[in-house]
Design an enzyme around this catalytic site. Structure first.
Site, PDB file in Angstrom:
ATOM      1  N   ASP A 102      -4.713 -10.033  -7.961  1.00 14.97           N
ATOM      2  CA  ASP A 102      -4.943  -9.059  -9.038  1.00 14.97           C
ATOM      3  C   ASP A 102      -3.734  -8.334  -9.651  1.00 14.97           C
ATOM      4  O   ASP A 102      -3.349  -8.579 -10.797  1.00 14.97           O
ATOM      5  CB  ASP A 102      -6.003  -8.020  -8.601  1.00 14.97           C
ATOM      6  CG  ASP A 102      -5.768  -7.411  -7.203  1.00 14.97           C
ATOM      7  OD1 ASP A 102      -4.702  -7.641  -6.626  1.00 14.97           O
ATOM      8  OD2 ASP A 102      -6.659  -6.696  -6.715  1.00 14.97           O
ATOM      9  N   GLU A 128     -12.273  -0.227  -9.942  1.00 15.71           N
ATOM     10  CA  GLU A 128     -11.837  -1.139 -11.019  1.00 15.71           C
ATOM     11  C   GLU A 128     -12.719  -1.089 -12.264  1.00 15.71           C
ATOM     12  O   GLU A 128     -12.217  -1.148 -13.393  1.00 15.71           O
ATOM     13  CB  GLU A 128     -11.740  -2.577 -10.489  1.00 15.71           C
ATOM     14  CG  GLU A 128     -10.591  -2.822  -9.532  1.00 15.71           C
ATOM     15  CD  GLU A 128     -10.790  -2.220  -8.139  1.00 15.71           C
ATOM     16  OE1 GLU A 128     -11.962  -1.907  -7.799  1.00 15.71           O
ATOM     17  OE2 GLU A 128      -9.809  -2.042  -7.397  1.00 15.71           O
ATOM     18  N   GLU A 183       0.838  -1.211   0.000  1.00 14.61           N
ATOM     19  CA  GLU A 183       0.000   0.000   0.000  1.00 14.61           C
ATOM     20  C   GLU A 183       0.865   1.249   0.000  1.00 14.61           C
ATOM     21  O   GLU A 183       0.539   2.252  -0.654  1.00 14.61           O
ATOM     22  CB  GLU A 183      -0.930   0.025   1.229  1.00 14.61           C
ATOM     23  CG  GLU A 183      -1.946  -1.116   1.293  1.00 14.61           C
ATOM     24  CD  GLU A 183      -3.062  -1.037   0.250  1.00 14.61           C
ATOM     25  OE1 GLU A 183      -3.090  -0.094  -0.561  1.00 14.61           O
ATOM     26  OE2 GLU A 183      -3.907  -1.954   0.243  1.00 14.61           O
TER      27      GLU A 183
HETATM   28  C1  DMJ Z   1      -6.345  -0.031  -5.116  1.00 16.09           C
HETATM   29  O1  DMJ Z   1      -5.588   0.262  -3.992  1.00 16.09           O
HETATM   30  C2  DMJ Z   1      -5.459  -0.649  -6.166  1.00 16.09           C
HETATM   31  O2  DMJ Z   1      -6.102  -0.577  -7.386  1.00 16.09           O
HETATM   32  C3  DMJ Z   1      -5.073  -2.068  -5.855  1.00 16.09           C
HETATM   33  O3  DMJ Z   1      -4.357  -2.693  -6.882  1.00 16.09           O
HETATM   34  C4  DMJ Z   1      -6.264  -2.926  -5.470  1.00 16.09           C
HETATM   35  N1  DMJ Z   1      -7.465  -2.209  -5.330  1.00 16.09           N
HETATM   36  C5  DMJ Z   1      -7.487  -0.935  -4.681  1.00 16.09           C
HETATM   37  C6  DMJ Z   1      -8.797  -0.228  -4.887  1.00 16.09           C
HETATM   38  O4  DMJ Z   1      -9.878  -1.050  -4.979  1.00 16.09           O
END
Ligand code: DMJ
Length: 406
Positions: free
Chosen positions: A150, A283, A18
């Protein structure tokens, strides 16, 4: 404020992932847009505090680190394991930092992760969400394009784009194409309406569940499609369009017209919301942005506008925006995630801006939607790291012969 007040010397256990995508990525993007050195210096400061997380036997990072003390570990709930997305989503930021500072140490750490994962990369390119940092191999756990998986797949593609798709980066593109074969094996269609969706996988069995988080995939597929030959490109773009329709329908299927966190697909029932909160995630609008840019089809603007209206109606409060505890009732929570500004509103803004605003042949968005400049990469870093792992083949000299030597 960044120059005078921002201080990272905090006795605080930070998520490496993060902090990288939001803070390092945000600062580097500010630097690329302004060329003001203060942002680069701050990015280097925080990245230096994160770096010890990669000091493991295999180079797969620990996912939590204390910013002041530098001691790293994995979260207790992960049973000592590293998380795939948390370990494989720092490449863009750390490569950009090396390029802009001229110091290769950041790039080396994150590329070692990719090389280590590639050593045992499966034929379908799908990795489980838990990775053992001592062996760099997957532990028995879910395979998913949603939570915890993801952005590993997203960065395989985007690291290739970031370096301007040069041959020195072909490992990224090859790994991504391998994973896309795996993605195809997870696609199923619902009944009665034939919505395409991406299943999750445990061992050999598929679960008919898709996270809203996995709705970044249509955008990724559209973005990556142009690297294929014409037939494959068409196939992947058309799958991207189908999946985007499913994701938009996640929103349209609820009374608030906002999507829940995940959906189940049961025979005869199409989609049913599972976890029913909405935390202002980006997303789907991210994918609509890419599809609009890459196809020019205005339908994606209409869909984005409808989603924006639903946020205005349900989530807007006097001081900002909040998530919903339940998309069926519209009951609000009390939080505005930073990605609502960084991603959701930014992608919506770009959906209604000319394509010359942050053009996709000059910029690549990190996973938190911070644009980074594409810079040609012809360095030998990745190849050199790969070489380190190749078995050393000793060539016998004619003199020593088969039985000779020591
Ligand atoms: C974001 O912090 C980023 O896109 C991350 O890859 C996963 N999803 C969150 C938001 O949903």
């Amino acid at each position: 404020w960044v120059a005078n007040s921002l201080d990272f010397n905090k006795d605080y256990d930070a998520s490496v992932f993060e902090t990288t995508i939001r803070v390092v990525g945000g600062l580097l993007s500010a630097y690329d847009l302004s060329r003001d050195n203060v942002f680069l210096e701050k990015a280097r400061d925080i990245a230096d505090r994160l770096l010890p997380a990669w000091d493991t036997t295999t180079g797969i990072p620990y996912n939590v680190i204390n910013l002041a003390r530098g001691n790293a570990h994995n979260p207790g709930w992960a049973g000592g394991q590293s998380i795939l997305a948390d370990s494989g989503t720092e490449q863009l930021e750390f490569i950009a930092l090396s390029q802009r500072t001229g110091d290769p140490k950041y790039q080396e750490k994150v590329e070692k992760v990719i090389v280590a994962l590639n050593k045992t990369f499966p034929a379908d390119g799908l990795l489980p969400i838990y990775i053992n940092p001592d062996t760099a191999t997957g532990s028995y756990s879910t395979i998913t394009f949603g939570a915890m998986g993801d952005s590993f797949y997203e960065y395989l593609l985007k690291a290739w784009i970031q370096g301007n798709k040069t041959s020195s980066l072909k490992l990224y593109r090859e790994m991504w194409e391998t994973s896309m074969k795996g993605l195809l094996s997870l696609i199923r269609r619902s009944t009665p309406s034939s919505f395409a969706y991406i299943c999750e996988k445990n061992g050999d069995s598929l679960t008919d569940k898709m996270d809203e988080l996995a709705c970044f995939a249509p955008g990724m597929l559209a973005l990556g499609s142009s690297g294929y030959g014409p037939d494959e490109a068409k196939k992947f773009l058309s799958l991207a369009e189908e999946l985007a329709w499913t994701c938009y329908s996640f929103y349209q299927s609820t009374p608030t017209k906002l999507a829940g966190e995940n959906y189940f697909f049961n025979p005869g029932q199409d989609m049913t919301v599972g976890t029913s909160w909405n935390i202002l995630r980006p997303e789907t609008v991210e994918s609509l942005f890419y599809l609009w840019r890459l196809t020019g089809n205005k339908t994606y603007q209409e869909w984005g506008w409808n989603i924006f209206q639903a946020f205005e109606k349900n989530s807007r409060i006097e001081s900002g925006y909040v998530g919903l505890k339940d998309v069926n009732t519209g009951v609000k929570d009390n939080k505005m995630q930073s990605f609502f500004l960084a991603e959701t509103l930014k992608y919506l803004y770009l959906l209604f801006s000319p394509p010359t605003v942050i053009p996709l042949d000059e910029w690549v968005f990190n996973t938190e939607a911070h644009p980074l400049r594409i810079v040609n990469r012809n360095d030998a870093n990745l190849a050199a790291l790969e070489g380190q792992h190749k078995p050393v083949i000793k060539i016998r000299s004619r003199k020593t012969g088969r039985l000779g030597g020591n």
